[in-house]
Design a protein around this motif. Structure first.
Motif, mmCIF file in Angstrom:
data_model
loop_
_atom_site.group_PDB
_atom_site.id
_atom_site.type_symbol
_atom_site.label_atom_id
_atom_site.label_comp_id
_atom_site.label_asym_id
_atom_site.label_seq_id
_atom_site.Cartn_x
_atom_site.Cartn_y
_atom_site.Cartn_z
ATOM 1 N N UNK A 115 -0.600 12.213 3.271
ATOM 2 C CA UNK A 115 -1.688 11.574 2.516
ATOM 3 C C UNK A 115 -1.618 10.053 2.640
ATOM 4 N N UNK A 116 -0.421 9.492 2.615
ATOM 5 C CA UNK A 116 -0.272 8.040 2.753
ATOM 6 C C UNK A 116 -0.740 7.592 4.130
ATOM 7 N N UNK B 93 0.842 -1.200 0.000
ATOM 8 C CA UNK B 93 0.000 0.000 0.000
ATOM 9 C C UNK B 93 0.871 1.242 0.000
ATOM 10 N N UNK B 94 1.825 1.299 0.919
ATOM 11 C CA UNK B 94 2.674 2.486 1.040
ATOM 12 C C UNK B 94 3.617 2.628 -0.148
ATOM 13 N N UNK C 170 -7.382 5.828 3.516
ATOM 14 C CA UNK C 170 -8.313 4.866 4.130
ATOM 15 C C UNK C 170 -7.848 3.413 4.047
ATOM 16 N N UNK C 171 -7.247 3.023 2.931
ATOM 17 C CA UNK C 171 -6.768 1.643 2.803
ATOM 18 C C UNK C 171 -5.654 1.375 3.814
ATOM 19 N N UNK C 172 -4.716 2.333 3.945
ATOM 20 C CA UNK C 172 -3.649 2.163 4.937
ATOM 21 C C UNK C 172 -4.230 2.160 6.349
ATOM 22 N N UNK C 173 -5.144 3.064 6.644
ATOM 23 C CA UNK C 173 -5.716 3.138 7.991
ATOM 24 C C UNK C 173 -6.425 1.843 8.376
ATOM 25 N N UNK D 32 6.381 5.332 -1.286
ATOM 26 C CA UNK D 32 7.198 5.107 -0.091
ATOM 27 C C UNK D 32 8.485 4.372 -0.422
ATOM 28 N N UNK D 33 9.508 4.732 0.331
ATOM 29 C CA UNK D 33 10.777 3.999 0.323
ATOM 30 C C UNK D 33 11.143 3.757 1.779
#
Length: 97
Positions: free
Chosen positions: A67-68, A28-29, A72-75, A34-35
């Motif tokens: 934002x990441x 997701x990240x 909602x998917x990450x949360x 994300x790195x």
């Protein structure tokens, strides 16, 4: 433009269940730019009170990192971390060298 970072300090209470969080949060990240700069590994506590595990995730900007984290998917996946670990998480802006 300065990069953004999610920095987390974590003490895992249920290692077996926590593995699901790691498996699900990573794609997701990463899809959001994300790195993973630091993810666990050796550490030495030299001052203050800290958790046992440390994570630093770099994003193209502070806005991207925020934002990441708020996605909602990450949360939904973050709820696994909240159930299986104690953590402190901060979103910070880096600086241009």
């Amino acid at each position: 433009m300065p990069r953004g970072y999610i920095i987390a300090h974590i003490t895992v209470r249920d290692p077996d269940a926590y593995k699901e969080y790691v498996e699900r949060d990573t794609p997701i990240l990463e899809a959001m730019g994300a790195r993973f700069v630091v993810r666990g590994g050796r550490s030495s506590q030299v001052e203050g009170d800290l958790h046992e595990r440390h994570v630093v995730i770099e994003f193209p900007s502070y806005e991207d990192a925020l934002a990441a984290y708020n996605d909602p998917e990450y949360q939904a996946v973050a709820e696994i971390r909240r159930r299986t670990a104690d953590s402190s998480v901060v979103v910070v802006e880096g600086h241009d060298a």
